[in-house]
Motif scaffolding. Structure first.
Motif, PDB file in Angstrom:
ATOM      1  N   MET A   2      -5.203   1.114  96.418  1.00 61.36           N
ATOM      2  CA  MET A   2      -4.529   1.523  95.203  1.00 61.36           C
ATOM      3  C   MET A   2      -5.496   1.425  94.028  1.00 61.36           C
ATOM      4  O   MET A   2      -6.309   0.505  93.962  1.00 61.36           O
ATOM      5  CB  MET A   2      -3.313   0.629  94.946  1.00 61.36           C
ATOM      6  CG  MET A   2      -2.499   1.027  93.726  1.00 61.36           C
ATOM      7  SD  MET A   2      -1.064  -0.027  93.459  1.00 61.36           S
ATOM      8  CE  MET A   2      -1.860  -1.530  92.892  1.00 61.36           C
ATOM      9  N   ILE A   3      -5.430   2.356  93.110  1.00 63.70           N
ATOM     10  CA  ILE A   3      -6.217   2.311  91.877  1.00 63.70           C
ATOM     11  C   ILE A   3      -5.349   1.711  90.784  1.00 63.70           C
ATOM     12  O   ILE A   3      -4.280   2.238  90.447  1.00 63.70           O
ATOM     13  CB  ILE A   3      -6.695   3.712  91.465  1.00 63.70           C
ATOM     14  CG1 ILE A   3      -7.533   4.345  92.571  1.00 63.70           C
ATOM     15  CG2 ILE A   3      -7.482   3.624  90.157  1.00 63.70           C
ATOM     16  CD1 ILE A   3      -8.807   3.606  92.884  1.00 63.70           C
ATOM     17  N   LEU A   4      -5.790   0.591  90.241  1.00 59.17           N
ATOM     18  CA  LEU A   4      -5.050  -0.096  89.184  1.00 59.17           C
ATOM     19  C   LEU A   4      -5.816   0.016  87.871  1.00 59.17           C
ATOM     20  O   LEU A   4      -6.894  -0.567  87.727  1.00 59.17           O
ATOM     21  CB  LEU A   4      -4.854  -1.568  89.547  1.00 59.17           C
ATOM     22  CG  LEU A   4      -4.160  -2.430  88.481  1.00 59.17           C
ATOM     23  CD1 LEU A   4      -2.724  -1.977  88.289  1.00 59.17           C
ATOM     24  CD2 LEU A   4      -4.211  -3.903  88.860  1.00 59.17           C
ATOM     25  N   PRO A   5      -5.306   0.755  86.888  1.00 56.88           N
ATOM     26  CA  PRO A   5      -5.978   0.830  85.581  1.00 56.88           C
ATOM     27  C   PRO A   5      -5.587  -0.337  84.691  1.00 56.88           C
ATOM     28  O   PRO A   5      -4.414  -0.701  84.604  1.00 56.88           O
ATOM     29  CB  PRO A   5      -5.462   2.164  85.007  1.00 56.88           C
ATOM     30  CG  PRO A   5      -4.104   2.325  85.621  1.00 56.88           C
ATOM     31  CD  PRO A   5      -4.138   1.645  86.965  1.00 56.88           C
ATOM     32  N   ILE A   6      -6.571  -0.947  84.052  1.00 59.17           N
ATOM     33  CA  ILE A   6      -6.347  -2.010  83.072  1.00 59.17           C
ATOM     34  C   ILE A   6      -6.956  -1.562  81.752  1.00 59.17           C
ATOM     35  O   ILE A   6      -8.152  -1.309  81.660  1.00 59.17           O
ATOM     36  CB  ILE A   6      -6.975  -3.336  83.525  1.00 59.17           C
ATOM     37  CG1 ILE A   6      -6.320  -3.819  84.830  1.00 59.17           C
ATOM     38  CG2 ILE A   6      -6.836  -4.399  82.450  1.00 59.17           C
ATOM     39  CD1 ILE A   6      -6.904  -5.097  85.365  1.00 59.17           C
ATOM     40  N   GLY A   7      -6.145  -1.466  80.733  1.00 64.52           N
ATOM     41  CA  GLY A   7      -6.621  -0.992  79.445  1.00 64.52           C
ATOM     42  C   GLY A   7      -6.343   0.491  79.281  1.00 64.52           C
ATOM     43  O   GLY A   7      -5.723   1.108  80.119  1.00 64.52           O
ATOM     44  N   PRO A   8      -6.802   1.092  78.151  1.00 66.09           N
ATOM     45  CA  PRO A   8      -7.724   0.494  77.165  1.00 66.09           C
ATOM     46  C   PRO A   8      -7.118  -0.593  76.275  1.00 66.09           C
ATOM     47  O   PRO A   8      -7.851  -1.304  75.615  1.00 66.09           O
ATOM     48  CB  PRO A   8      -8.149   1.701  76.331  1.00 66.09           C
ATOM     49  CG  PRO A   8      -7.028   2.662  76.453  1.00 66.09           C
ATOM     50  CD  PRO A   8      -6.479   2.492  77.837  1.00 66.09           C
ATOM     51  N   ILE A   9      -5.783  -0.691  76.237  1.00 67.14           N
ATOM     52  CA  ILE A   9      -5.165  -1.746  75.440  1.00 67.14           C
ATOM     53  C   ILE A   9      -4.607  -2.794  76.405  1.00 67.14           C
ATOM     54  O   ILE A   9      -3.755  -2.490  77.245  1.00 67.14           O
ATOM     55  CB  ILE A   9      -4.026  -1.193  74.553  1.00 67.14           C
ATOM     56  CG1 ILE A   9      -4.553  -0.048  73.686  1.00 67.14           C
ATOM     57  CG2 ILE A   9      -3.449  -2.308  73.694  1.00 67.14           C
ATOM     58  CD1 ILE A   9      -5.687  -0.424  72.763  1.00 67.14           C
ATOM     59  N   HIS A  10      -5.113  -4.029  76.280  1.00 65.93           N
ATOM     60  CA  HIS A  10      -4.699  -5.091  77.184  1.00 65.93           C
ATOM     61  C   HIS A  10      -4.930  -6.418  76.483  1.00 65.93           C
ATOM     62  O   HIS A  10      -5.943  -6.587  75.783  1.00 65.93           O
ATOM     63  CB  HIS A  10      -5.514  -5.018  78.489  1.00 65.93           C
ATOM     64  CG  HIS A  10      -5.090  -6.002  79.529  1.00 65.93           C
ATOM     65  ND1 HIS A  10      -5.540  -7.318  79.517  1.00 65.93           N
ATOM     66  CD2 HIS A  10      -4.264  -5.890  80.598  1.00 65.93           C
ATOM     67  CE1 HIS A  10      -5.007  -7.958  80.545  1.00 65.93           C
ATOM     68  NE2 HIS A  10      -4.241  -7.123  81.220  1.00 65.93           N
ATOM     69  N   PRO A  11      -4.042  -7.385  76.629  1.00 66.73           N
ATOM     70  CA  PRO A  11      -4.213  -8.680  75.933  1.00 66.73           C
ATOM     71  C   PRO A  11      -5.514  -9.395  76.277  1.00 66.73           C
ATOM     72  O   PRO A  11      -6.029 -10.174  75.471  1.00 66.73           O
ATOM     73  CB  PRO A  11      -3.000  -9.496  76.408  1.00 66.73           C
ATOM     74  CG  PRO A  11      -1.993  -8.481  76.824  1.00 66.73           C
ATOM     75  CD  PRO A  11      -2.769  -7.333  77.373  1.00 66.73           C
ATOM     76  N   GLY A  12      -6.052  -9.155  77.478  1.00 64.34           N
ATOM     77  CA  GLY A  12      -7.282  -9.835  77.879  1.00 64.34           C
ATOM     78  C   GLY A  12      -8.550  -9.119  77.465  1.00 64.34           C
ATOM     79  O   GLY A  12      -9.644  -9.628  77.697  1.00 64.34           O
ATOM     80  N   LEU A  13      -8.441  -7.953  76.853  1.00 62.95           N
ATOM     81  CA  LEU A  13      -9.623  -7.183  76.447  1.00 62.95           C
ATOM     82  C   LEU A  13      -9.769  -7.250  74.938  1.00 62.95           C
ATOM     83  O   LEU A  13      -8.858  -6.875  74.201  1.00 62.95           O
ATOM     84  CB  LEU A  13      -9.502  -5.719  76.898  1.00 62.95           C
ATOM     85  CG  LEU A  13      -9.226  -5.461  78.381  1.00 62.95           C
ATOM     86  CD1 LEU A  13      -9.194  -3.962  78.652  1.00 62.95           C
ATOM     87  CD2 LEU A  13     -10.272  -6.132  79.252  1.00 62.95           C
ATOM     88  N   LYS A  14     -10.930  -7.723  74.482  1.00 62.37           N
ATOM     89  CA  LYS A  14     -11.163  -7.838  73.042  1.00 62.37           C
ATOM     90  C   LYS A  14     -11.250  -6.471  72.385  1.00 62.37           C
ATOM     91  O   LYS A  14     -10.907  -6.303  71.214  1.00 62.37           O
ATOM     92  CB  LYS A  14     -12.458  -8.617  72.778  1.00 62.37           C
ATOM     93  CG  LYS A  14     -12.412 -10.063  73.190  1.00 62.37           C
ATOM     94  CD  LYS A  14     -13.697 -10.770  72.838  1.00 62.37           C
ATOM     95  CE  LYS A  14     -14.850 -10.315  73.718  1.00 62.37           C
ATOM     96  NZ  LYS A  14     -16.102 -11.057  73.449  1.00 62.37           N
ATOM     97  N   GLU A  15     -11.753  -5.480  73.118  1.00 58.73           N
ATOM     98  CA  GLU A  15     -11.947  -4.139  72.578  1.00 58.73           C
ATOM     99  C   GLU A  15     -11.483  -3.132  73.623  1.00 58.73           C
ATOM    100  O   GLU A  15     -11.391  -3.439  74.803  1.00 58.73           O
ATOM    101  CB  GLU A  15     -13.425  -3.902  72.251  1.00 58.73           C
ATOM    102  CG  GLU A  15     -13.975  -4.838  71.202  1.00 58.73           C
ATOM    103  CD  GLU A  15     -15.476  -4.696  71.060  1.00 58.73           C
ATOM    104  OE1 GLU A  15     -15.914  -3.983  70.158  1.00 58.73           O
ATOM    105  OE2 GLU A  15     -16.199  -5.287  71.890  1.00 58.73           O
ATOM    106  N   PRO A  16     -11.200  -1.895  73.186  1.00 55.35           N
ATOM    107  CA  PRO A  16     -10.629  -0.933  74.133  1.00 55.35           C
ATOM    108  C   PRO A  16     -11.663  -0.310  75.072  1.00 55.35           C
ATOM    109  O   PRO A  16     -12.658   0.259  74.651  1.00 55.35           O
ATOM    110  CB  PRO A  16     -10.021   0.135  73.207  1.00 55.35           C
ATOM    111  CG  PRO A  16     -10.823   0.045  71.947  1.00 55.35           C
ATOM    112  CD  PRO A  16     -11.194  -1.396  71.800  1.00 55.35           C
TER     113      PRO A  16
END
Length: 374
Positions: free
Chosen positions: A1-15
């Motif tokens: 499975m391909i799981l996208p994380i972001g571009p907006i995510h609490p664990g990412l400081k920038e997109p």
């Protein structure tokens, strides 16, 4: 499975977007997708005089902003065949190392936040405030300092500034071992750090990882050993570890802080007298110049036409470290949550990774040579 994380995510400081190929919770492969904050800052600098260019260089990266102005200023100084006065070089070392400490503390606090360890997160940010206060005391600003100019620095400093800085460093020295021990000896944190996000020395070299990321995998290299100010006037030792996991990268940053404090003390104790700036008659020429930013080696390739910047190409450490993270560190991570923490352990900066604007044949050649040489 391909799981996208972001571009907006609490664990990412920038997109940016992390595309994780998974089998259940285990990450098999990762891909990084850039392009959400592209600014084309290199193209904007072209045709500007150095006064405007150095202002823009400081905005390549928010956290490593100081090192970009120093590298740019030293590039122009090398083209013009001059060096900043020795007192200015010592003042640059103080500011450089203060910036390195606050960057390392911010990187570790972000990692702890991704582990949901609120105590470590807040303790590290509290320590960082003493360093930010010291930077503000010395330069007048907390982030974009406006401290460097071609030929030296803008302002002088004396004991009125140095003594409060040394007091703040004593507070950090007192708190740091306790915070480090809480992390290094904490069994719960260790489960999320040790043997997670592993990258071998061979993989780090192949992925061109730099700074604490490369040194956390056993690469015994710190460009400060080759910088003319450090190698001629200061004693320090590069910090490195061999485990190559999230635990090693975080501890490597913690353990570099005492070395930075030692360098600041050496600079203050041995501060030479004299001018802080020398006049520079900027010549037409081309140079490649490097420095050790908090995240690793930053390289400037600058071509001038008198006082104007004809071409500039900037290689930041983040672009290498993020790619190495996607290729090696994220591979075979056991859980999705650990994948986000592993990404945070690489101390990414998306703003400085997305500053390139290739617009002509010369720039394409320059950037091709840059990546082949480095």
């Amino acid at each position: 499975m391909i799981l996208p994380i972001g571009p907006i995510h609490p664990g990412l400081k920038e997109p940016l977007r992390l595309k994780l190929q998974t089998e259940g919770e285990r990450v098999i492969k990762a891909e990084i997708e850039y392009g959400y904050v592209h600014r084309g800052i290199e193209k904007i600098i072209e045709g500007k005089n150095w006064q405007k260019a150095i202002y823009l260089c400081e905005r390549v990266c928010g956290i490593c902003s100081y090192e970009h102005t120093q590298t740019f200023a030293e590039s122009i100084e090398r083209i013009s065949g001059v060096q900043a006065p020795l007192r200015a070089q010592f003042l640059r070392v103080i500011t450089n190392e203060l910036d390195r400490i606050q960057s390392h503390l911010l990187a570790n606090s972000t990692f702890f936040k991704c582990l949901d360890h609120e105590t470590l997160f807040m303790q590290v940010l509290d320590m960082r405030e003493y360093i930010m206060d010291s930077i503000e005391l010395l330069t007048g600003n907390r982030v974009n300092m406006g401290w460097n100019v071609v030929g030296g620095v803008k302002m002088d400093a004396d004991e009125r500034f140095f003594n409060p800085i040394l007091e703040n460093l004593k507070i950090v020295e007192k708190q740091l071992p306790l915070t480090r021990e809480l992390y290094a000896e904490g069994p719960v944190v260790a489960l999320r750090s040790k043997d997670v996000g592993k990258m071998t020395k061979k993989e780090a070299i192949k992925g061109r990882a730099v700074g604490p990321i490369g040194r956390g995998s056993g690469i015994k290299y710190d460009f400060r050993e080759e910088h003319y100010t450090y190698k001629d006037h200061f004693d320090f030792k590069p910090i490195w570890r061999k485990e190559g996991d999230n635990y090693a990268r975080t501890l490597n940053r913690f353990d570099e802080i005492p070395e930075s404090i030692s360098l600041i003390r050496q600079a203050i104790d041995n501060m030479p007298k004299g001018d802080i700036r020398t006049p520079v008659d900027i010549k037409t020429g081309f140079v490649t110049h490097k420095n050790e930013a908090p995240r690793g080696e930053v390289t400037y390739m600058v071509e001038t036409n008198g006082n104007l910047i004809k071409n500039i190409s900037i290689r930041t450490p983040s672009i290498s470290n993020i790619d190495a993270c996607a290729k090696y560190m994220l591979k075979d991570v056991a859980t999705i949550a650990d994948a986000v923490a592993t990404y945070a352990s690489s101390d990414p900066c998306i703003a400085c990774a997305e500053r390139v604007a290739i617009t002509n044949e010369h720039n394409q050649t320059v950037k091709k040579d840059l990546f082949e040489v480095i």
